[in-house]
Design a protein around this motif. Sequence first.
Motif, PDB file in Angstrom:
ATOM      1  N   GLU A  43       0.833  -1.212   0.000  1.00 57.99           N
ATOM      2  CA  GLU A  43       0.000   0.000   0.000  1.00 57.99           C
ATOM      3  C   GLU A  43       0.866   1.260   0.000  1.00 57.99           C
ATOM      4  N   ASP A  44       1.996   1.223   0.708  1.00 51.67           N
ATOM      5  CA  ASP A  44       2.931   2.358   0.693  1.00 51.67           C
ATOM      6  C   ASP A  44       3.479   2.576  -0.719  1.00 51.67           C
ATOM      7  N   TYR A  45       3.815   1.484  -1.402  1.00 51.03           N
ATOM      8  CA  TYR A  45       4.335   1.615  -2.770  1.00 51.03           C
ATOM      9  C   TYR A  45       3.264   2.149  -3.713  1.00 51.03           C
ATOM     10  N   ARG A  46       2.013   1.792  -3.473  1.00 52.23           N
ATOM     11  CA  ARG A  46       0.925   2.341  -4.303  1.00 52.23           C
ATOM     12  C   ARG A  46       0.793   3.845  -4.083  1.00 52.23           C
ATOM     13  N   ALA A  47       0.954   4.283  -2.840  1.00 51.91           N
ATOM     14  CA  ALA A  47       0.913   5.727  -2.557  1.00 51.91           C
ATOM     15  C   ALA A  47       2.081   6.432  -3.249  1.00 51.91           C
ATOM     16  N   MET A  48       3.265   5.809  -3.221  1.00 51.38           N
ATOM     17  CA  MET A  48       4.423   6.397  -3.893  1.00 51.38           C
ATOM     18  C   MET A  48       4.236   6.417  -5.408  1.00 51.38           C
ATOM     19  N   ASP A 100       1.323  -8.008  -9.695  1.00 52.54           N
ATOM     20  CA  ASP A 100       1.435  -7.919 -11.149  1.00 52.54           C
ATOM     21  C   ASP A 100       1.436  -6.442 -11.522  1.00 52.54           C
ATOM     22  N   PRO A 101       2.557  -5.908 -12.010  1.00 54.61           N
ATOM     23  CA  PRO A 101       2.625  -4.475 -12.327  1.00 54.61           C
ATOM     24  C   PRO A 101       1.544  -4.020 -13.299  1.00 54.61           C
ATOM     25  N   ALA A 102       1.145  -4.885 -14.220  1.00 54.70           N
ATOM     26  CA  ALA A 102       0.121  -4.516 -15.199  1.00 54.70           C
ATOM     27  C   ALA A 102      -1.236  -4.266 -14.540  1.00 54.70           C
ATOM     28  N   GLU A 103      -1.415  -4.817 -13.336  1.00 55.02           N
ATOM     29  CA  GLU A 103      -2.672  -4.616 -12.615  1.00 55.02           C
ATOM     30  C   GLU A 103      -2.575  -3.473 -11.597  1.00 55.02           C
ATOM     31  N   GLU A 104      -1.398  -2.919 -11.435  1.00 53.02           N
ATOM     32  CA  GLU A 104      -1.181  -1.894 -10.412  1.00 53.02           C
ATOM     33  C   GLU A 104      -1.277  -0.467 -10.934  1.00 53.02           C
ATOM     34  N   ALA A 105      -1.276  -0.298 -12.261  1.00 55.32           N
ATOM     35  CA  ALA A 105      -1.265   1.058 -12.807  1.00 55.32           C
ATOM     36  C   ALA A 105      -2.093   1.109 -14.076  1.00 55.32           C
ATOM     37  N   ASP A 106      -2.533   2.301 -14.389  1.00 57.91           N
ATOM     38  CA  ASP A 106      -3.316   2.544 -15.588  1.00 57.91           C
ATOM     39  C   ASP A 106      -2.390   3.116 -16.658  1.00 57.91           C
ATOM     40  N   TYR A 133      12.335  -3.123 -20.091  1.00 60.08           N
ATOM     41  CA  TYR A 133      12.499  -3.636 -21.441  1.00 60.08           C
ATOM     42  C   TYR A 133      11.275  -4.386 -21.969  1.00 60.08           C
ATOM     43  N   ASP A 134      10.430  -4.917 -21.099  1.00 55.62           N
ATOM     44  CA  ASP A 134       9.221  -5.602 -21.561  1.00 55.62           C
ATOM     45  C   ASP A 134       8.040  -4.639 -21.726  1.00 55.62           C
ATOM     46  N   ASP A 135       8.012  -3.580 -20.916  1.00 59.01           N
ATOM     47  CA  ASP A 135       6.938  -2.580 -20.949  1.00 59.01           C
ATOM     48  C   ASP A 135       5.557  -3.230 -21.055  1.00 59.01           C
ATOM     49  N   PRO A 136       5.146  -4.000 -20.029  1.00 62.85           N
ATOM     50  CA  PRO A 136       3.860  -4.697 -20.097  1.00 62.85           C
ATOM     51  C   PRO A 136       2.656  -3.762 -20.170  1.00 62.85           C
ATOM     52  N   LEU A 137       2.848  -2.490 -19.828  1.00 69.54           N
ATOM     53  CA  LEU A 137       1.753  -1.524 -19.879  1.00 69.54           C
ATOM     54  C   LEU A 137       1.779  -0.686 -21.158  1.00 69.54           C
ATOM     55  N   ASP A 138       2.778  -0.923 -22.007  1.00 68.67           N
ATOM     56  CA  ASP A 138       2.912  -0.146 -23.240  1.00 68.67           C
ATOM     57  C   ASP A 138       2.858   1.352 -22.926  1.00 68.67           C
ATOM     58  N   ALA A 139       3.649   1.758 -21.940  1.00 67.95           N
ATOM     59  CA  ALA A 139       3.554   3.135 -21.454  1.00 67.95           C
ATOM     60  C   ALA A 139       4.837   3.947 -21.587  1.00 67.95           C
TER      61      ALA A 139
END
Length: 194
Positions: A51-56, A91-97, A145-151
């Motif tokens: 949760e702290d990392y999500r706030a960061m 899963d980083p892809a589920e943690e950010a938009d 290098y994988d950029d799973p979020l295409d961001a």
Amino acid sequence: MRVAISGTHGIGKTTLAEALCARLPGHVMVDEPYHLLEEQGYEFGFPPSPEDYRAMLACSVRSLRSPSPSGAVFDRTPLDCLAYLAAHGADPAEEADASTLRPAFASLDLLVIAVITPETERILPAAELPGLRARMNDALLELVYDDPLDAWQDTPVLELSGPLDGRLDALLAVLAPAAADPGPSAAEAGAGTP
């Protein structure tokens, strides 16, 4: 220019950011999300929780997207927070938009990745939580290098894996063309023409 430095804890990011600002006139350092949130009264656990990392992560995105001087060096990016979350099993892809991350990374001229090397482990002071540090380093490299979020695929990346005493020079060598060429003026770019 807007430059951001990512990497695990105890790898010399802040020292590099300060040295870069000292060499680039008019550039200011933007503190890492942990310290920005602490200044606002956020209380972190030790070690920080997911949760702290999500706030960061949210703070880091705001920092990159907020108007700041054109000459800014960011200590950490949303990638750091995603890598720490991955190191905790998320899963980083589920943690950010991705639609939120794209403009944040698009605001950067260069993304610098400082990585663990045999030299960093021999020369730099021992860091706390070495297991987390190593897992985050691996997750960060995979994310970059994988950029799973295409961001961030359109953001230029410089991986600093060479000698510690050569990091600043390597970074300045990459930035030199951009620093020497301020780009076309509004008139040269055709601003104001129909």
